[in-house]
Design a protein around this motif. Structure first.
Motif, PDB file in Angstrom:
ATOM      1  N   ILE A  56      33.367  51.274 -58.696  1.00 61.50           N
ATOM      2  CA  ILE A  56      32.829  50.723 -57.454  1.00 61.50           C
ATOM      3  C   ILE A  56      31.434  50.220 -57.777  1.00 61.50           C
ATOM      4  CG2 ILE A  56      31.921  51.266 -55.177  1.00 61.50           C
ATOM      5  CD1 ILE A  56      34.165  53.105 -54.679  1.00 61.50           C
ATOM      6  N   TYR A  57      31.176  48.961 -57.450  1.00 64.88           N
ATOM      7  CA  TYR A  57      29.860  48.365 -57.596  1.00 64.88           C
ATOM      8  C   TYR A  57      29.203  48.403 -56.219  1.00 64.88           C
ATOM      9  CZ  TYR A  57      30.681  46.845 -62.359  1.00 64.88           C
ATOM     10  OH  TYR A  57      30.903  46.829 -63.709  1.00 64.88           O
ATOM     11  N   TRP A  58      28.045  49.060 -56.142  1.00 63.18           N
ATOM     12  CA  TRP A  58      27.362  49.269 -54.871  1.00 63.18           C
ATOM     13  C   TRP A  58      26.354  48.170 -54.579  1.00 63.18           C
ATOM     14  CZ3 TRP A  58      29.551  52.597 -51.843  1.00 63.18           C
ATOM     15  CH2 TRP A  58      30.181  53.730 -52.358  1.00 63.18           C
ATOM     16  N   VAL A  59      26.422  47.619 -53.355  1.00 68.65           N
ATOM     17  CA  VAL A  59      25.470  46.626 -52.871  1.00 68.65           C
ATOM     18  C   VAL A  59      24.464  47.342 -51.974  1.00 68.65           C
ATOM     19  CG1 VAL A  59      25.152  44.515 -51.526  1.00 68.65           C
ATOM     20  CG2 VAL A  59      27.198  44.796 -52.947  1.00 68.65           C
ATOM     21  N   GLY A  86      40.225  58.560 -49.868  1.00 65.79           N
ATOM     22  CA  GLY A  86      39.044  59.126 -50.499  1.00 65.79           C
ATOM     23  C   GLY A  86      38.934  58.577 -51.912  1.00 65.79           C
ATOM     24  N   MET A  87      37.892  57.810 -52.167  1.00 65.77           N
ATOM     25  CA  MET A  87      37.659  57.266 -53.505  1.00 65.77           C
ATOM     26  C   MET A  87      36.781  58.261 -54.257  1.00 65.77           C
ATOM     27  SD  MET A  87      37.031  53.290 -52.640  1.00 65.77           S
ATOM     28  CE  MET A  87      38.319  52.322 -51.862  1.00 65.77           C
ATOM     29  N   VAL A  88      37.385  58.977 -55.181  1.00 64.95           N
ATOM     30  CA  VAL A  88      36.673  59.988 -55.950  1.00 64.95           C
ATOM     31  C   VAL A  88      35.998  59.297 -57.130  1.00 64.95           C
ATOM     32  CG1 VAL A  88      36.892  62.154 -57.217  1.00 64.95           C
ATOM     33  CG2 VAL A  88      38.344  61.722 -55.206  1.00 64.95           C
ATOM     34  N   LEU A  89      34.696  59.569 -57.279  1.00 63.14           N
ATOM     35  CA  LEU A  89      33.865  58.834 -58.213  1.00 63.14           C
ATOM     36  C   LEU A  89      33.287  59.736 -59.297  1.00 63.14           C
ATOM     37  CD1 LEU A  89      31.880  57.006 -55.412  1.00 63.14           C
ATOM     38  CD2 LEU A  89      33.795  56.082 -56.714  1.00 63.14           C
ATOM     39  N   SER A  90      32.943  59.131 -60.398  1.00 59.33           N
ATOM     40  CA  SER A  90      32.201  59.831 -61.442  1.00 59.33           C
ATOM     41  C   SER A  90      30.831  60.189 -60.887  1.00 59.33           C
ATOM     42  CB  SER A  90      32.052  58.915 -62.657  1.00 59.33           C
ATOM     43  OG  SER A  90      31.067  59.421 -63.535  1.00 59.33           O
ATOM     44  N   PRO A  91      30.275  61.333 -61.258  1.00 61.42           N
ATOM     45  CA  PRO A  91      28.927  61.662 -60.779  1.00 61.42           C
ATOM     46  C   PRO A  91      27.842  60.757 -61.370  1.00 61.42           C
ATOM     47  CG  PRO A  91      29.908  63.515 -61.987  1.00 61.42           C
ATOM     48  CD  PRO A  91      30.897  62.409 -61.994  1.00 61.42           C
ATOM     49  N   GLU A  92      28.135  60.077 -62.473  1.00 62.01           N
ATOM     50  CA  GLU A  92      27.149  59.204 -63.111  1.00 62.01           C
ATOM     51  C   GLU A  92      27.055  57.870 -62.374  1.00 62.01           C
ATOM     52  OE1 GLU A  92      26.060  57.225 -67.422  1.00 62.01           O
ATOM     53  OE2 GLU A  92      28.105  57.906 -67.069  1.00 62.01           O
ATOM     54  N   ILE A  93      25.846  57.538 -61.930  1.00 61.55           N
ATOM     55  CA  ILE A  93      25.573  56.253 -61.288  1.00 61.55           C
ATOM     56  C   ILE A  93      24.859  55.386 -62.316  1.00 61.55           C
ATOM     57  CG2 ILE A  93      24.400  55.060 -59.412  1.00 61.55           C
ATOM     58  CD1 ILE A  93      24.680  57.655 -57.775  1.00 61.55           C
ATOM     59  N   VAL A  94      25.487  54.260 -62.665  1.00 59.72           N
ATOM     60  CA  VAL A  94      24.973  53.390 -63.721  1.00 59.72           C
ATOM     61  C   VAL A  94      24.279  52.180 -63.095  1.00 59.72           C
ATOM     62  CG1 VAL A  94      25.603  51.989 -65.734  1.00 59.72           C
ATOM     63  CG2 VAL A  94      26.888  54.096 -65.218  1.00 59.72           C
ATOM     64  N   PRO A  95      22.973  52.009 -63.315  1.00 59.87           N
ATOM     65  CA  PRO A  95      22.297  50.805 -62.816  1.00 59.87           C
ATOM     66  C   PRO A  95      22.844  49.567 -63.518  1.00 59.87           C
ATOM     67  CG  PRO A  95      20.712  52.480 -63.510  1.00 59.87           C
ATOM     68  CD  PRO A  95      22.058  52.921 -63.990  1.00 59.87           C
ATOM     69  N   VAL A  96      22.944  48.461 -62.772  1.00 61.30           N
ATOM     70  CA  VAL A  96      23.432  47.198 -63.340  1.00 61.30           C
ATOM     71  C   VAL A  96      22.401  46.108 -63.061  1.00 61.30           C
ATOM     72  CG1 VAL A  96      25.859  47.848 -63.107  1.00 61.30           C
ATOM     73  CG2 VAL A  96      24.751  46.559 -61.272  1.00 61.30           C
ATOM     74  N   GLU A  97      22.557  44.983 -63.768  1.00 57.46           N
ATOM     75  CA  GLU A  97      21.689  43.831 -63.515  1.00 57.46           C
ATOM     76  C   GLU A  97      21.807  43.456 -62.038  1.00 57.46           C
ATOM     77  OE1 GLU A  97      19.590  42.044 -65.292  1.00 57.46           O
ATOM     78  OE2 GLU A  97      19.946  42.933 -67.260  1.00 57.46           O
ATOM     79  N   ALA A 115      31.678  40.970 -63.423  1.00 58.68           N
ATOM     80  CA  ALA A 115      30.841  42.146 -63.175  1.00 58.68           C
ATOM     81  C   ALA A 115      29.507  42.016 -63.907  1.00 58.68           C
ATOM     82  CB  ALA A 115      31.571  43.403 -63.633  1.00 58.68           C
ATOM     83  N   PRO A 116      28.416  42.423 -63.257  1.00 56.91           N
ATOM     84  CA  PRO A 116      27.116  42.370 -63.933  1.00 56.91           C
ATOM     85  C   PRO A 116      27.045  43.411 -65.048  1.00 56.91           C
ATOM     86  CG  PRO A 116      26.895  43.443 -61.812  1.00 56.91           C
ATOM     87  CD  PRO A 116      28.315  42.939 -61.901  1.00 56.91           C
ATOM     88  N   ALA A 117      26.189  43.139 -66.009  1.00 55.83           N
ATOM     89  CA  ALA A 117      26.034  44.038 -67.152  1.00 55.83           C
ATOM     90  C   ALA A 117      25.317  45.319 -66.737  1.00 55.83           C
ATOM     91  CB  ALA A 117      25.235  43.335 -68.247  1.00 55.83           C
ATOM     92  N   ASP A 118      25.689  46.416 -67.390  1.00 56.41           N
ATOM     93  CA  ASP A 118      24.980  47.674 -67.210  1.00 56.41           C
ATOM     94  C   ASP A 118      23.573  47.526 -67.766  1.00 56.41           C
ATOM     95  OD1 ASP A 118      27.378  48.692 -66.293  1.00 56.41           O
ATOM     96  OD2 ASP A 118      27.722  50.006 -68.020  1.00 56.41           O
TER      97      ASP A 118
END
Length: 146
Positions: A56-59, A86-97, A115-118
């Protein structure tokens, strides 16, 4: 990140990655096994594609700012008796461009090639000091982090 497809979702009321982490740390935003979970009304039709390495890419404030890998989808029945996803997600939130996104309802599918680069390094800590309007302006003129 290789995947069949990703989702883009608005992060309503959140303007920074740290605020997303705080919200996902709340007990009602977690599964019984401790993973963060986002509950939505509709079930994605492309479930198999999403679970094949999708995120999931968050806006936040009109900018695509971070992603979280999808772990699984599960049925959630709320107090009103309606079954939700329920969308179960990884606990790691990765910032992207950062990338501008116009407002929309629900979610949008995102092809991996779009998709934007990490971001690498301590991007989240650095970006927490920048106001969202400045991040948007930098994204508009094509300034990327090193």
């Amino acid at each position: 990140m290789a995947a069949s497809v990703h989702l883009v979702k608005l992060c309503v009321g959140i303007d920074r990655i740290s605020a997303l982490k705080e919200r996902q740390a709340l007990p009602h935003a977690r599964t019984s096994d401790g993973f963060p979970r986002h509950v939505t009304r509709m079930w994605p039709k492309r479930e198999a594609d999403l679970l094949d390495g999708g995120s999931i890419y968050w806006v936040m404030n009109g900018l695509l700012m971070a992603r979280q890998a999808l772990v699984r989808l599960e049925e959630v029945r709320r107090e009103d008796g309606i079954l939700r996803c329920g969308m179960v997600l990884s606990p790691e939130i990765v910032p992207v461009e950062p990338q501008r996104k116009r407002p929309f309802q629900g979610w949008r599918y995102l092809k991996p090639e779009d998709a934007p680069a990490d971001l690498t390094g301590p991007a989240e800590e650095d970006d927490e000091d920048l106001p969202p309007s400045l991040l948007a302006a930098l994204a508009d003129i094509g300034v990327r982090r090193a």
